[in-house]
Design an enzyme around this catalytic site. Structure first.
Site, PDB file in Angstrom:
ATOM      1  CG  ASN A  10      52.042   4.058  18.926  1.00 39.16           C
ATOM      2  OD1 ASN A  10      50.839   3.936  18.668  1.00 39.16           O
ATOM      3  ND2 ASN A  10      52.548   5.145  19.492  1.00 39.16           N
ATOM      4  CE  LYS A  12      53.724   7.791  16.901  1.00 42.00           C
ATOM      5  NZ  LYS A  12      54.572   8.907  17.227  1.00 42.00           N
ATOM      6  CG  HIS A  95      52.676   7.662  23.028  1.00 40.53           C
ATOM      7  ND1 HIS A  95      52.909   8.896  22.456  1.00 40.53           N
ATOM      8  CD2 HIS A  95      53.456   6.786  22.377  1.00 40.53           C
ATOM      9  CE1 HIS A  95      53.798   8.758  21.489  1.00 40.53           C
ATOM     10  NE2 HIS A  95      54.154   7.490  21.415  1.00 40.53           N
ATOM     11  CD  GLU A  97      52.626  10.942  19.392  1.00 40.39           C
ATOM     12  OE1 GLU A  97      51.693  10.147  19.162  1.00 40.39           O
ATOM     13  OE2 GLU A  97      53.722  10.883  18.804  1.00 40.39           O
ATOM     14  CD  GLU A 167      57.780   5.655  23.139  1.00 40.11           C
ATOM     15  OE1 GLU A 167      58.052   4.940  22.170  1.00 40.11           O
ATOM     16  OE2 GLU A 167      56.800   6.407  23.180  1.00 40.11           O
ATOM     17  N   GLY A 173      59.480  10.607  16.775  1.00 41.46           N
ATOM     18  CA  GLY A 173      59.045  11.172  15.508  1.00 41.46           C
ATOM     19  C   GLY A 173      59.967  12.253  14.976  1.00 41.46           C
ATOM     20  CB  SER A 211      63.911   8.075  15.721  1.00 37.59           C
ATOM     21  OG  SER A 211      63.114   9.258  15.776  1.00 37.59           O
TER      22      SER A 211
HETATM   23  C1  PEP Z   1      56.248   6.275  19.303  1.00 34.09           C
HETATM   24  O1  PEP Z   1      55.282   6.784  18.786  1.00 34.09           O
HETATM   25  O2  PEP Z   1      56.099   5.649  20.367  1.00 34.09           O
HETATM   26  C2  PEP Z   1      57.560   6.401  18.666  1.00 34.09           C
HETATM   27  C3  PEP Z   1      58.607   5.942  19.285  1.00 34.09           C
HETATM   28  O3  PEP Z   1      57.566   7.016  17.429  1.00 34.09           O
HETATM   29  P1  PEP Z   1      58.832   7.064  16.400  1.00 34.09           P
HETATM   30  O4  PEP Z   1      59.347   5.654  16.285  1.00 34.09           O
HETATM   31  O5  PEP Z   1      58.226   7.568  15.126  1.00 34.09           O
HETATM   32  O6  PEP Z   1      59.831   7.975  16.993  1.00 34.09           O
END
Ligand code: PEP
Length: 249
Positions: A10, A12, A95, A97, A167, A173, A211
């Site tokens: 992803n 973003k 997601h 976000e 998630e 992040g 992460s």
């Molecule tokens: C994501 O944006 O779905 C995500 C898991 O980000 P990160 O791996 O940076 O935590």
């Protein structure tokens, strides 16, 4: 039959067309031998550049969002038929976000999941609890509520056409990763919820996201109910992302 691992990048709101092309050109030779489904989720503007480069490879392309209607007066939005026309195969929905910054609701997501499936786009549906919910022991309650609403319009065999990404919001992040045990326990819970809805839950792919990096991918992906990863930060670098694909086998 064992579930094929599913590793998704992803990006973003990152990467211009030129940067996207460079990433794909570096990634493809590194993952040529993979048996996994590898999915890249660029911003709308870079979808075509990635689609054109991945023809003839195992890489699939996903958008990061879509509107539930096919067309209409929805300024700034993009629909499922528009994505299909570009040869996009999947779409990330819900997601955290988008839920947090753009007011994405579970009710809208329920309509989006149905619209994606109707257009033959594979939904990658994201669910996850906040830190407060985890600390308050409400993780399962939150996930069950999200899943029951978001999958409200999907029945039977169609349930396993959805890919679910677990998630935890506190791990996205932040550099904080769920432990392998937490990821396993929660992904198994998600599978049970889908089973109770009458889905072929053993066929359902459930990803962990939060992460994920080359250093922790193998342990997370070795859990029996963790079928893949949705990767943000570490998916911006083709070498790091290739390392995660390698960890999936
Ligand atoms: C994501 O944006 O779905 C995500 C898991 O980000 P990160 O791996 O940076 O935590």
């Amino acid at each position: 039959m064992p579930r094929t691992p599913y590793i998704a990048a992803n990006w973003k709101m990152n990467k211009t067309v030129a940067e996207a092309a460079e990433f794909i050109d570096t990634l493809l030779p590194r993952i040529a031998a993979t048996q996994s489904d590898v999915v890249v989720c660029p911003p709308f503007t870079a979808l075509t550049a990635v689609v054109e480069r991945r023809y003839g490879t195992a890489v699939k392309v996903a958008a990061q969002n879509m509107h539930e209607e096919s067309a209409g007066a929805f300024t700034g939005e993009v629909s499922a038929p528009m994505l299909v026309e570009l040869d996009v195969e999947a779409v990330v929905l819900g997601h955290s976000e988008r839920r947090q910054y753009f007011g994405e609701t579970d009710e809208a997501l329920a309509r989006k999941v149905v619209a994606a499936l109707a257009a033959d786009l594979e939904p990658i549906l994201c669910v996850g609890e906040s830190e407060a919910a985890r600390d308050g022991g409400e993780t399962e309650e939150v996930l069950e509520r999200q899943l029951q609403t978001d999958l409200g319009g999907v029945e039977g065999a169609d349930l396993s056409r959805v890919v679910i990404a677990y998630e935890p919001v506190w791990a996205i992040g932040t550099g904080r990763t769920a432990t392998a045990e937490q990821a396993q326990e929660t992904c198994a819970f998600i599978r049970d919820v889908v089973r109770m809805r009458g889905g072929a839950a053993d066929d359902l792919r459930i990803l962990y996201g939060g992460s994920v990096k080359p250093a922790n991918a193998a342990e997370l992906l070795s859990q029996p109910d963790v079928d893949g990863a949705l990767v943000g930060g570490a998916a911006l670098d083709p070498e790091d992302f290739a390392g995660i694909v390698e960890a999936a086998g």
